[in-house]
Design a protein around this motif. Structure first.
Motif, short mmCIF file in Angstrom:
data_model
loop_
_atom_site.label_atom_id
_atom_site.label_comp_id
_atom_site.label_asym_id
_atom_site.label_seq_id
_atom_site.Cartn_x
_atom_site.Cartn_y
_atom_site.Cartn_z
N LEU A 270 -68.34 -40.53 55.75
CA LEU A 270 -67.72 -39.19 55.25
C LEU A 270 -66.54 -39.06 56.31
O LEU A 270 -65.57 -38.44 55.51
CB LEU A 270 -68.92 -38.19 55.69
CG LEU A 270 -69.92 -38.13 54.71
CD1 LEU A 270 -70.87 -36.76 54.65
CD2 LEU A 270 -69.41 -38.06 52.90
N GLU B 260 -63.92 -41.24 54.56
CA GLU B 260 -63.17 -40.66 53.45
C GLU B 260 -62.95 -39.15 53.42
O GLU B 260 -63.01 -38.77 52.13
CB GLU B 260 -64.78 -40.90 52.46
CG GLU B 260 -65.40 -42.16 52.18
CD GLU B 260 -64.24 -43.14 51.38
OE1 GLU B 260 -63.66 -42.61 50.34
OE2 GLU B 260 -63.96 -44.20 51.80
N ARG C 190 -62.64 -36.77 50.16
CA ARG C 190 -63.42 -35.83 49.92
C ARG C 190 -62.80 -34.27 49.97
O ARG C 190 -63.30 -33.53 49.06
CB ARG C 190 -64.49 -35.60 51.05
CG ARG C 190 -65.87 -35.17 51.06
CD ARG C 190 -66.86 -35.31 52.16
NE ARG C 190 -67.39 -34.26 52.37
CZ ARG C 190 -68.60 -33.66 51.62
NH1 ARG C 190 -68.93 -34.31 50.50
NH2 ARG C 190 -69.08 -32.58 51.79
N LYS D 291 -70.40 -39.28 48.88
CA LYS D 291 -69.12 -38.55 48.90
C LYS D 291 -69.03 -37.32 48.51
O LYS D 291 -68.36 -36.30 48.58
CB LYS D 291 -68.15 -39.50 48.52
CG LYS D 291 -66.77 -39.17 48.96
CD LYS D 291 -65.66 -40.41 48.74
CE LYS D 291 -65.36 -40.57 47.61
NZ LYS D 291 -64.72 -41.92 47.26
N HIS D 292 -70.04 -37.09 47.03
CA HIS D 292 -69.93 -35.96 46.38
C HIS D 292 -71.06 -34.86 46.61
O HIS D 292 -71.13 -33.90 46.01
CB HIS D 292 -69.99 -36.23 45.10
CG HIS D 292 -68.95 -36.88 44.23
ND1 HIS D 292 -68.53 -38.33 44.46
CD2 HIS D 292 -68.01 -36.41 43.44
CE1 HIS D 292 -67.20 -38.67 43.89
NE2 HIS D 292 -66.99 -37.35 43.22
#
Ligand SMILES: [Zn+2]
Ligand SMILES: [Zn+2]
Ligand SMILES: [Zn+2]
Ligand SMILES: [Zn+2]
Ligand SMILES: [Zn+2]
Lengths: 640, 640
Positions: free
Chosen positions: A153, A156, A160, A305-306
């Protein structure tokens, strides 16, 4: 200018009016369900301890304040000052500065000491350095899952932020529909256990609740292809809500991203991490068994990621007309009952996910108080008329008896167990029994994913039962850190040593003896009649576990998992100790509904075989005079 | 090569094998549900009277044989030969040659004489000239609707062939779904009368049944926007089936084409024509009332172009897994019960549309024998516990009494009536009563769309009651051609004349006194206390008709319709004669189900207000011990 932009402009004006003169607002943005306020005067903002709360209540939004990047002191100065402010005993293990958003992530063994009383230490940090601190716990037991997820995370972060901003605009879009109605469509999990998947839809919004597989029937997946789900295109779905990480609820969540879904997944933080662990293992098992996995591991990363993690009790806007609140379900770590408030007082639906009604050693019992709820979608795993479980106290006594007997004849106890939930429950039983002297102190070896799952449990103590939390917060009393527990990380060699050694206890996956290290333990421990095998969890029809439970003692060892071919003769005793279920039994389900406040008008009984759902539906109807249903898959119920 | 092309190649081979040597096959194509065989030897093909039947039964398809265009005699020679073959008395009014398909359309007053015994005359024609004859009836009363539709379809022939070929490939596509299930979604018409719209869906196919408006609630349209309907895109629908032409079933069918639908509409021929008449009038009325019409008249033409007309009893493939059969519903001209056979014996559903169970003067009673039927979707207009209608015989006696009384005081009888159905029923009552001398012979003036609707009835006598058909086939006994009937086609002037003349009867639209020429008749006839106004049809809440029925005698005449402002005082007597309904009453609905063969397992009660559907549902459950439901809109029921 879009409606959302107009709205943000108005919000910025209102906020500027509201904050004391001298605090300037440089930007206002949505990030997922939150409203982020950027200020050039973060220190002054932090000085008024009550300001954020006042704004949140006036705007009726969740609010985060961040410094305008231009107004920041450099990370190096800030790092030093922060180290000074936070007490040594908090055990800070990492400080990570993100200049793009003005956030500093503080990883610490004792997050509570970083936060301070009513957030006073955090406020002090901002007042001193301007940065917005965010605190995460350093896992007391190292967890590769937790660190992988956190690193991923971090890496990203930009992507994000884009996702969150897009989701934020979607959530706060102008309502377009001029009709109002509320429906539930069943895509799976009706008159069966497995492939949980439901769509909650209004004229404005569609939310998918869970998306699981069906254990033992890999080809029976949720009916995602119908127009109510993805048949109308992946953009048809606004949000996914995941009640908990068990594969019958989560296995096919990553598949949604392969099908083009690009929206948020709402769940608790532990559910996110456990989903990562379990879905990757699911792909592993599929590969080992020679099945084509339905998606690649990249899709698991997409899913993570979501994820938008929310805490129990937080009321969160997930669409213009839907607010979601997750409540403790008492079933596994992070498991939730998902409560949806639709429209402005229009309707309320609660999805139970899987629940345990009473307290267990690990978790508080499921929450059943809600501001309002008209319809309950209720699991019925043990909804059948005879589905009463042994009392856990009796079960524990039984388990201890078996262990003592085996110890006395110098044998080893082998317990096949699911990595997540039941293993930790048994660990707590064993730790206490040894501490209290009810069974002799001896090594407890944990094999398979159990250690890793335990590490995740200790990372999120807030999700554990109150008194267990207390003990974990004090390192010397953390039961999972007891000396007796040993992580089998030395492979076959270590197993051989254990098997050759003195009396001990082995907990190993898989829970239904369908592959995994348990196969190897069977070979090591199976031939010796002094050993015992104890089943503590449900063994499904058709599994090797069920066969052994039923008396099979000639076990074909194929090449699957750690088996090596040939036939194995089992000489060890086989026992079953019921009562460690993560599910409420029939009594628990009835009690859940009986004491529910308010009592719902309608109950849909799902997540149980045909007779369980129908039995429970009919019982609730007769006992409580409510409208009850035992839906089939692919049906739609309208409530408003 | 696509699967359909492979299939057609195989069919061509089979057919070539099957036909006698010497008959060569030049092409095989699908046109809608039919398989069209092109042959270079049409005459030889026709010589074997049984060949088409044998092929149809072997291939299990509906078959049409057409000459290869190269093998045809010229139209001029053919025209002469055809004229020679068909008996003079058949009354041929037109011969229309289509060289592209080798078809000749023969319009004749007595189609039966063109067809000949068991089709012998048609066969003779093909044997002599090679062309494939198709016969249509010359309307005994000129109908602009019928001639407009026929001319339009002639003009759009090529486009239509493309559509049919596309639809044919769609119908005969390879089945893709590996699941089997059957569902019904309610898009309207539940716990209400109006906006009929249902989706029958399988894993493979989605069919929309009806798409109507809700009279008196223009903004309440079917829920077409949900993903199960058009929300997933118009291509989501495979077919539309229209049970009958009443606007509460048909009004929004043209709207589908505005939304991008481009597939077939299955209905009877009279339903197609009446839909054209009624939807164009619907647009007219909307314009007159200053409402924005939901679509333009071009969409009505699109709809007509996409109609595939089928006859009662013909089993028609409409998708790889669905066969449709329409059966007489006894309600209005061409009205149907739509029976769906799903899969290979998987499931059968019948949609009643609107039904009249017993015979009326116009129609045979509704069919309730089916090869199989597990679920019935049943109208409930008069499903309430007290919805019993007066016997039609009593009603007729009443009507005749009123007419005689009015005649004796030299007055005129004014009957507001719906153009389609009830007007023709009343015409038949009046014609017989005059013929039998039960009421004096006097002029019966028909105003509004009544004449046109009557003309359409006489164009399709096959859809009328058996003995009425017989009479229409003999011109001198056609009741609709009785001398007493006069078409008001001279506007206000003619109305004035009628009002100034002797005793007579006026039938005029609209049926609920909501605009139309009836407003003008009220002004002409209302002030004279010797006149009578007789209501013979249901007057909905809120309509002027209902108010007059309830005793209003000061009528505000606004500018709507033929009213001219000001207030009108009604002095004429007002009577109501019940019992001419086109709907089965409660007894009729129960009898329909009681005598249904086979008895369905499940009944969904729709097309009635909340209490009617619930009363009927509960009555059928208790009487026949079947599973019954009173669905809400937007629900989905799964049956298999
Ligand atoms: Zn960073
Ligand atoms: Zn679970
Ligand atoms: Zn579950
Ligand atoms: Zn009708
Ligand atoms: Zn109707």
């Amino acid at each position: 200018m879009s409606a959302v932009e107009r709205q943000l402009d108005e919000l910025e004006e209102t906020i500027t009016d509201e904050v004391p003169a001298g605090i300037s607002i440089s930007d206002v943005k949505y990030e997922g369900p939150e409203l982020v306020i950027y200020t050039r005067d973060p220190k002054e903002f932090a000085a008024d301890g009550d300001l954020v709360r006042r704004l949140a209540s006036k705007l009726r939004k969740r609010i985060t304040v961040r410094p305008d990047p231009d107004s920041l002191s450099g990370p190096e100065t800030a790092r030093e000052r922060i180290r000074d402010i936070i007490p040594e005993a908090a055990g800070v293990t990492d400080l990570d500065f993100h200049a793009d958003t003005g956030e500093v992530v503080i990883e610490a063994g004792k997050p509570g000491m970083v936060i301070g009383r009513h957030g006073s230490t955090l406020r002090e940090i901002t007042q001193e350095v301007g940065w917005t601190p965010e605190v995460v716990r350093t896992p007391p037991i190292e967890s590769s899952t937790v660190s992988n997820v956190r690193n991923f995370l971090k890496q990203e972060r930009e992507d994000r932020r884009d996702i969150l901003e897009r989701v934020g605009r979607q959530i706060h879009r102008e309502e377009m529909a001029d009709e109002q109605w509320v429906r539930i469509t069943t895509l799976g999990c009706c008159r069966e256990v497995g492939r949980a998947a439901f769509v909650l839809s209004t004229a404005e919004t569609r939310v998918l609740i869970d998306c699981g597989d069906k254990p033992g029937a890999e080809d029976e997946v949720p009916y995602l292809q119908v127009p109510e789900a993805l048949g109308a295109g992946a953009q048809n779905l606004d949000a996914v809500v995941l009640t908990h990480a068990h594969l019958d609820h989560s296995a096919l969540v990553p598949l949604l991203f392969k099908y083009g879904y690009d929206g948020p997944i709402y769940c608790t933080e532990p559910t996110r991490d456990l989903m990562g662990l379990l879905t990757l293992d699911y792909l592993d098992v599929a590969a080992k068994e020679g099945r084509a996995p339905p998606y690649e591991s990249g899709m698991v990363r997409e899913a993570i990621k979501h994820c938008i993690d929310i805490e129990y009790g937080d009321v969160t806007d997930i669409a213009p007309d839907i607010k979601l609140t997750l409540h403790n379900a008492g079933h596994i770590l992070g498991s939730s009952i998902a409560h949806f408030h639709v429209g402005d007082g229009l309707y309320n639906v609660a999805f139970s996910g899987d629940i345990h009604y009473t307290d267990t050693r690990l978790f508080n019992g499921a929450v059943n108080e809600f501001p309002r709820v008209e319809t309950l979608v209720l699991e019925s795993t043990y909804g059948g008329r005879n589905d009463y479980q042994t009392d856990q106290e009796d079960s524990e006594r039984d388990l201890k008896r078996v262990i003592n007997e085996t110890y006395e004849r110098d044998g080893t106890v082998l317990i096949p167990a699911f990595a997540v939930g039941r293993s930790q429950e048994i660990m707590l039983v064993l730790e206490e029994a040894m501490r209290e002297g009810e069974i002799p102190s001896m090594p407890v070896h944990l094999d398979g994913m159990i250690w890793e799952a335990t590490a995740i449990h200790t990372t999120y103590p807030e999700y554990l039962r109150d008194d267990l939390q207390d003990r974990i917060f004090h390192e010397d009393r953390n039961p999972f850190l007891a000396d007796e527990f040993n992580h089998i990380d030395g492979g076959e060699e270590e197993r051989q040593e254990v098997a050759d050694g003195g009396p001990c206890i082995v907990l190993s996956t898989s829970g239904m003896v369908e592959g995994g290290p348990i196969m190897s333990w069977l070979r090591h421990l199976g031939p010796d009649p002094d050993n015992r095998m104890v089943f503590v969890g449900y063994q499904a029809q058709g599994t090797l576990g069920r066969r052994i439970q039923n008396g099979w003692d000639e076990i074909p060892m194929n090449d699957r998992g750690e088996g090596r071919g040939g036939t194995l003769t089992l000489n060890l005793d086989v026992e079953t100790v019921d009562g460690f279920s993560g599910h409420a039994d029939r009594q628990g389900l009835e009690n859940f509904v009986r004491t529910m406040n308010p009592r719902p008008e309608k109950v849909l009984c799902v997540h149980g075989d045909e007779s369980s759902t129908q039995d429970l539906s009919s019982a609730l109807y007769h006992e409580f005079n409510m409208r009850t249903f035992a839906p089939k898959n692919l049906e739609t119920f309208r409530f408003k």
